[in-house]
Design a protein around this motif. Structure first.
Motif, short mmCIF file in Angstrom:
data_model
loop_
_atom_site.label_atom_id
_atom_site.label_comp_id
_atom_site.label_asym_id
_atom_site.label_seq_id
_atom_site.Cartn_x
_atom_site.Cartn_y
_atom_site.Cartn_z
N LEU A 23 0.61 -1.08 -0.02
CA LEU A 23 -0.07 -0.04 -0.11
C LEU A 23 0.87 1.29 -0.13
CD1 LEU A 23 -3.00 -1.03 2.62
CD2 LEU A 23 -3.17 -0.71 0.06
N HIS A 24 1.86 1.27 0.73
CA HIS A 24 3.01 2.33 0.73
C HIS A 24 3.57 2.56 -0.43
CE1 HIS A 24 3.25 4.10 4.78
NE2 HIS A 24 2.46 3.08 5.12
N GLU A 25 3.73 1.42 -1.25
CA GLU A 25 4.57 1.49 -2.60
C GLU A 25 3.46 2.06 -3.39
OE1 GLU A 25 7.51 -1.65 -4.39
OE2 GLU A 25 5.53 -2.21 -4.43
N SER A 26 2.10 1.86 -3.59
CA SER A 26 1.50 2.10 -4.54
C SER A 26 1.16 3.67 -4.46
CB SER A 26 0.01 1.50 -4.30
OG SER A 26 -0.72 1.82 -3.07
N VAL A 27 1.30 4.35 -3.29
CA VAL A 27 1.11 5.82 -3.23
C VAL A 27 2.38 6.55 -2.84
CG1 VAL A 27 -1.38 5.66 -2.45
CG2 VAL A 27 0.40 5.60 -0.68
N ALA A 28 3.44 5.97 -3.12
CA ALA A 28 4.63 6.48 -2.62
C ALA A 28 5.07 7.73 -3.47
CB ALA A 28 5.95 5.61 -3.02
N ASP A 29 4.62 7.97 -4.48
CA ASP A 29 4.66 9.07 -5.39
C ASP A 29 3.60 10.11 -5.52
OD1 ASP A 29 7.43 7.99 -6.04
OD2 ASP A 29 6.41 7.00 -8.00
N ALA A 30 2.67 9.78 -4.67
CA ALA A 30 1.32 10.69 -4.55
C ALA A 30 1.48 11.89 -3.68
CB ALA A 30 0.24 9.82 -4.02
#
Lengths: 114, 204
Positions: A23-30
């Protein structure tokens, strides 16, 4: 993204750690676009303008109604102001005077009342 | 949580409450301060739920417009963040419901095109593939399960905070987490032959 980006210590089970990681990886660049706050501010200002316009519309109607009632009460003292007030005519006159006293924009009020 | 971080968190909550009180009095700059303090969390949560950064920006805007509009109804004895998450979750839900028919159609098509083949010569490492399997499995969860998973695992909320944010009893949150976890475990076991242990060295 590295494991350092993920808060440590909450989970010990591998599956839990993996879920957290993914989950952290999926929004890391958000990151919110930089102009978002300006857009919010614009919308607030616009909305305040619309609300102010609505308030003045209501105010004009109230003043118009009050003036009409006063004119009618001169001609016929028994006429009540039943559209927004059901008190005795004397109380109504008092309320009207207080409205004048507490009005914050007397110039507009006078312009509407004339 | 250490005593120091608890104290820090209480101080942040007090400052949030003071800012909300100023917002209530029509102070737009106070709303701006709240925005600066919480924009990343709101945006991250909305992005995780909607999978769409433009939609997440709309949610972010709308969340703070609502904070401004409903500042009067905020209970100052409660922390601000769960209230903020509650607004974020509700708005994200309504956005995805509105867009769902269209999004599903296109997303399915894109996923089919994007999905890496197991026989692709340039396929990623086993651990990355496992994470991809898990990511897709999380996406396949129903919205109500996915939101609970996001708030619990991504945002680090407690069960009671998730319950408040989503508007369901704590028992429901626990059962949704349990169900989601089982589904995710099954997904990994099915697609990867249950070799969960291989992932350990990748991020510990």
């Amino acid at each position: 993204m590295t494991s350092h980006d993920v808060p440590e210590g909450r989970f010990t089970d591998l599956l839990d750690v993996m879920i957290q990681w993914v989950l952290h990886e999926s929004v890391a660049d958000a990151a919110p676009p930089p102009a978002t706050w300006e857009r919010i501010r614009e919308r607030l200002v616009k909305r305040a303008g619309v609300e102010r316009a609505g308030w003045w519309r209501e105010f004009r109607r109230a003043v118009g109604g009050t003036v009409l009632w006063l004119l009618e009460s001169f001609a016929s003292p028994s006429v009540g102001f039943d559209c927004c007030y059901d008190g005795a005519p004397g109380e109504m006159r008092e309320s009207y005077l207080w409205l004048l006293v507490y009005q914050c924009d007397l110039a507009t009020f006078r312009a509407q009342a004339v | 949580m250490t005593a120091e971080s608890r104290q820090g968190s209480a101080s942040v909550q007090r400052e949030d409450c003071l800012l909300v009180a100023r917002v209530r009095d029509g102070d737009i700059d106070a709303l701006g301060e709240l925005y600066e303090r919480h924009k990343a969390k709101v945006y991250r949560t909305a992005t995780a739920i909607t999978h769409d950064e433009r939609m997440a920006e709309d949610v972010l805007q709308e969340v703070f417009l609502r904070v401004n509009r409903y500042a009067d109804s905020f209970d100052e004895t409660q922390p601000f963040e769960p209230w903020l998450y509650r607004i974020t979750v509700n708005l994200s839900y309504s956005w995805i419901n509105k867009a769902k028919r269209w999004v599903n159609f296109f997303q399915d098509a894109v996923e089919r095109l994007k999905a890496p083949s197991r026989h692709d010569p340039e396929r990623v490492t086993e651990s990355r593939e496992q994470r991809e399997v898990l990511r897709r499995a999380i996406d396949r969860l129903s919205d109500s399960h996915r939101v609970v998973v996001i708030l619990f695992y991504l945002e680090g909320l407690s069960v009671s905070e998730v319950a408040y944010a989503v508007g369901v009893p704590e028992g429901t949150v626990k059962s949704r987490l349990h169900y989601a976890r089982e589904k995710l475990k099954e997904a990994i076991a099915e697609e990867q032959g249950g070799v969960l242990s291989e992932v350990v060295y990748d991020f510990t």
